[in-house]
Design an enzyme around this catalytic site. Structure first.
Site, PDB file in Angstrom:
ATOM      1  N   GLU A   1      38.655  -0.189 -44.998  1.00 21.12           N
ATOM      2  CA  GLU A   1      39.069   0.617 -45.432  1.00 21.12           C
ATOM      3  C   GLU A   1      38.374   1.081 -46.668  1.00 21.12           C
ATOM      4  O   GLU A   1      38.505   0.322 -47.402  1.00 21.12           O
ATOM      5  CB  GLU A   1      40.607   0.545 -45.400  1.00 21.12           C
ATOM      6  CG  GLU A   1      40.899   0.709 -44.133  1.00 21.12           C
ATOM      7  CD  GLU A   1      42.803   0.480 -43.666  1.00 21.12           C
ATOM      8  OE1 GLU A   1      43.444   0.667 -44.455  1.00 21.12           O
ATOM      9  OE2 GLU A   1      42.883  -0.484 -43.018  1.00 21.12           O
ATOM     10  N   TYR A   2      38.571   2.322 -46.802  1.00 23.61           N
ATOM     11  CA  TYR A   2      38.393   2.806 -47.938  1.00 23.61           C
ATOM     12  C   TYR A   2      37.073   2.904 -48.381  1.00 23.61           C
ATOM     13  O   TYR A   2      36.138   2.480 -49.205  1.00 23.61           O
ATOM     14  CB  TYR A   2      38.973   2.652 -49.107  1.00 23.61           C
ATOM     15  CG  TYR A   2      40.478   2.872 -49.127  1.00 23.61           C
ATOM     16  CD1 TYR A   2      40.838   4.290 -49.844  1.00 23.61           C
ATOM     17  CD2 TYR A   2      41.692   1.819 -48.889  1.00 23.61           C
ATOM     18  CE1 TYR A   2      41.921   4.690 -49.559  1.00 23.61           C
ATOM     19  CE2 TYR A   2      43.012   2.395 -48.750  1.00 23.61           C
ATOM     20  CZ  TYR A   2      43.450   3.817 -49.372  1.00 23.61           C
ATOM     21  OH  TYR A   2      45.002   3.775 -49.166  1.00 23.61           O
TER      22      TYR A   2
ATOM     23  N   MET B   1      44.256   4.055 -35.634  1.00 25.94           N
ATOM     24  CA  MET B   1      45.164   3.481 -36.563  1.00 25.94           C
ATOM     25  C   MET B   1      46.306   4.843 -36.932  1.00 25.94           C
ATOM     26  O   MET B   1      46.349   5.207 -38.147  1.00 25.94           O
ATOM     27  CB  MET B   1      44.883   3.013 -38.095  1.00 25.94           C
ATOM     28  CG  MET B   1      44.406   1.266 -37.729  1.00 25.94           C
ATOM     29  SD  MET B   1      44.071   0.718 -39.593  1.00 25.94           S
ATOM     30  CE  MET B   1      42.848   1.782 -40.108  1.00 25.94           C
ATOM     31  N   THR B   2      46.453   4.859 -35.815  1.00 28.72           N
ATOM     32  CA  THR B   2      47.191   6.194 -35.667  1.00 28.72           C
ATOM     33  C   THR B   2      48.831   6.240 -36.657  1.00 28.72           C
ATOM     34  O   THR B   2      50.086   6.195 -35.441  1.00 28.72           O
ATOM     35  CB  THR B   2      47.553   7.261 -34.120  1.00 28.72           C
ATOM     36  OG1 THR B   2      47.794   6.233 -33.673  1.00 28.72           O
ATOM     37  CG2 THR B   2      46.204   7.809 -34.404  1.00 28.72           C
TER      38      THR B   2
ATOM     39  N   TRP C   1      50.919  -2.692 -34.382  1.00 28.39           N
ATOM     40  CA  TRP C   1      50.681  -3.068 -35.812  1.00 28.39           C
ATOM     41  C   TRP C   1      52.538  -3.158 -36.328  1.00 28.39           C
ATOM     42  O   TRP C   1      52.567  -1.817 -36.775  1.00 28.39           O
ATOM     43  CB  TRP C   1      50.086  -1.953 -36.734  1.00 28.39           C
ATOM     44  CG  TRP C   1      50.389  -2.886 -38.498  1.00 28.39           C
ATOM     45  CD1 TRP C   1      50.762  -2.338 -39.661  1.00 28.39           C
ATOM     46  CD2 TRP C   1      49.842  -3.599 -39.118  1.00 28.39           C
ATOM     47  NE1 TRP C   1      51.106  -3.319 -40.482  1.00 28.39           N
ATOM     48  CE2 TRP C   1      49.951  -3.693 -40.455  1.00 28.39           C
ATOM     49  CE3 TRP C   1      48.832  -5.106 -39.044  1.00 28.39           C
ATOM     50  CZ2 TRP C   1      50.042  -5.307 -41.007  1.00 28.39           C
ATOM     51  CZ3 TRP C   1      48.326  -5.644 -39.404  1.00 28.39           C
ATOM     52  CH2 TRP C   1      48.713  -5.736 -40.874  1.00 28.39           C
TER      53      TRP C   1
END
Length: 425
Positions: free
Chosen positions: A214-215, A277-278, A402
């Site tokens: 991520e990022y 990753m909603t 998650w």
């Protein structure tokens, strides 16, 4: 399956009479902490057994499953009161089949920390196709060990496929663009890391790999996709899939640090599956809103389908909510809580639960003991049903939760009612 929304004056006894099902069945399926404390607006899942079996001396779940042409795992799913155990007794009623028919098949994945409670893990494993221990980290080309043995062992014993998880979390448990950048610009470090991943997969019995960077910097987008492709090359001879967990983009050129280094088109060519990753529209730093509002989730899915096949995609589902202090102020932090805790909080604060039909999410407001107002958004049986329907509407491969570390009994009842859960072993 019906989902009842609690009204003033409702009791479990009255609901059992209203729907014509045994109260014991309602209590077992919903696993309520205190059945006498129903909150207006709370959901109760109602199921209708079509075929039951009365346990006789010498029966086991395996023998019952053979007798009725099903599986022990399905019996565990149909009877949540068993809590994942084959502990049955003569005279006990076991549900073999419910009247409702699933919409189709889904692969069910879930992340879990190694610290997850063993009883919770055991009770939930029957509902899963895959279990993903969170998370292996790295430093340059070196893989940092994870105490994942208990989770991998429990998954394999339950015929659930354990999935190796790699992330760019740093020593402060934050996703680090710098850590990813240093790896992605050094092909020798990548080679060493991939070799270490493959050795760990082989030694521990993992059945696939999930990468969640991520990022990622915009300048590293191509290098990230190339790293995934190299890792996949090592998995192909083993017959194991590579999954990439992706930030929820709605367009190729979406701005923002979370999105710019994640190129859906390149990644679709480099992996077998992607987990969208909603969630986290409503988050600790945001104003109060649904964690996973359905219109935004739908936008992400529709964009992803321009680059991925439906059979490549998992829909991410959150197993948590947030409690914000009002009035919202920039820089304030919401408190994370479980969906079960949210209902308990509504009871304790005499708050009625409402439902946002557009976001497809429950929420409520309450005043704490100091006179401060709060707003809470979370998930319930209705919101989970809406997300699963979306996955079916778009013929997605599966769903990914998650995370598993907080109990949410109604979720698993709804999932079991709506989906045939695939075995990945």
């Amino acid at each position: 399956m019906d989902i009842h929304v609690v009204q003033p004056g409702d009791t479990m006894y009255r609901l059992a009479q209203q729907y014509g099902v045994p109260m014991e069945r309602l209590l077992q399926d919903n696993q309520l902490e205190n059945p006498s404390q129903l909150v207006v607006g709370q959901t109760i899942v109602v199921q209708y057994p079509e075929l039951t079996h009365t346990v006789r001396a010498g029966d086991s779940l395996y023998s019952i499953a053979q007798m009725h042409n099903t599986t022990a795992a399905q019996l565990l799913r149909n009877n949540p009161a068993l809590q994942g155990r084959d502990l049955i007794y003569p005279g006990q009623t076991i549900v073999v089949k419910f009247a409702s028919k699933p919409r189709g098949s889904l692969t069910a994945n879930a992340y879990a920390y190694p610290s997850i409670g063993r009883d919770l893990l055991r009770a939930t494993l029957p509902y899963l196709s895959q279990l993903t221990p969170f998370t292996y980290r790295f430093d340059e080309g070196e893989l940092i060990p994870l105490r994942d043995e208990a989770l991998v062992s429990a998954a394999l014993q339950s015929r659930v496929a354990p999935i190796f998880h790699l992330s760019n979390l740093d020593e402060n448990e934050r996703f680090s663009s710098e850590l990813a950048h240093e790896l992605l610009e050094d092909e020798e470090d990548q080679r060493e890391l991939i070799e270490s991943i493959l050795r760990t997969v082989d030694r521990k019995g993992y059945q696939g790999v999930d990468v969640d960077f991520e990022y990622v910097r915009a300048e590293d987008a191509q290098r990230y996709a190339a790293f995934l492709a190299r890792l996949r090359q090592g998995l192909v001879p083993r017959g194991l899939p590579l999954i990439a967990a992706l930030a929820p983009k709605t367009s190729a050129g979406q701005l923002g640090r979370l999105y710019e280094g994640i190129d859906y088109r390149l990644i679709a060519q480099s992996v077998d599956f992607a987990l969208l990753m909603t969630y986290e529209w409503g988050n600790q730093a945001s104003p109060p809103m649904a964690v996973s509002p359905l219109p935004q989730v739908r936008q992400v899915v529709e964009y992803a389908l321009t680059e991925f096949r439906p059979s490549q995609l998992y829909l991410g589902i959150p197993n948590y909510g947030y409690d914000w202090t009002l009035p919202y102020r920039s820089g304030s932090r919401a408190k994370s809580l479980s969906n079960v805790e949210a209902v308990r909080l509504a009871w304790n604060r005499h708050a009625a639960i409402r439902y946002d039909e557009q976001a497809q999410s429950p929420w409520f407001r309450y005043v704490d003991g100091r006179g401060t107002e709060h707003e809470v958004w979370f998930e319930d049986a209705r919101s989970i049903k809406a997300k699963l329907n979306l996955a079916f509407d778009y013929s997605l491969y599966g769903v990914g939760y998650w995370n598993l570390d907080r109990p949410f009994p109604q979720n698993w009842v709804v999932l079991n009612a709506m989906a045939d859960i695939r075995s990945e072993m």
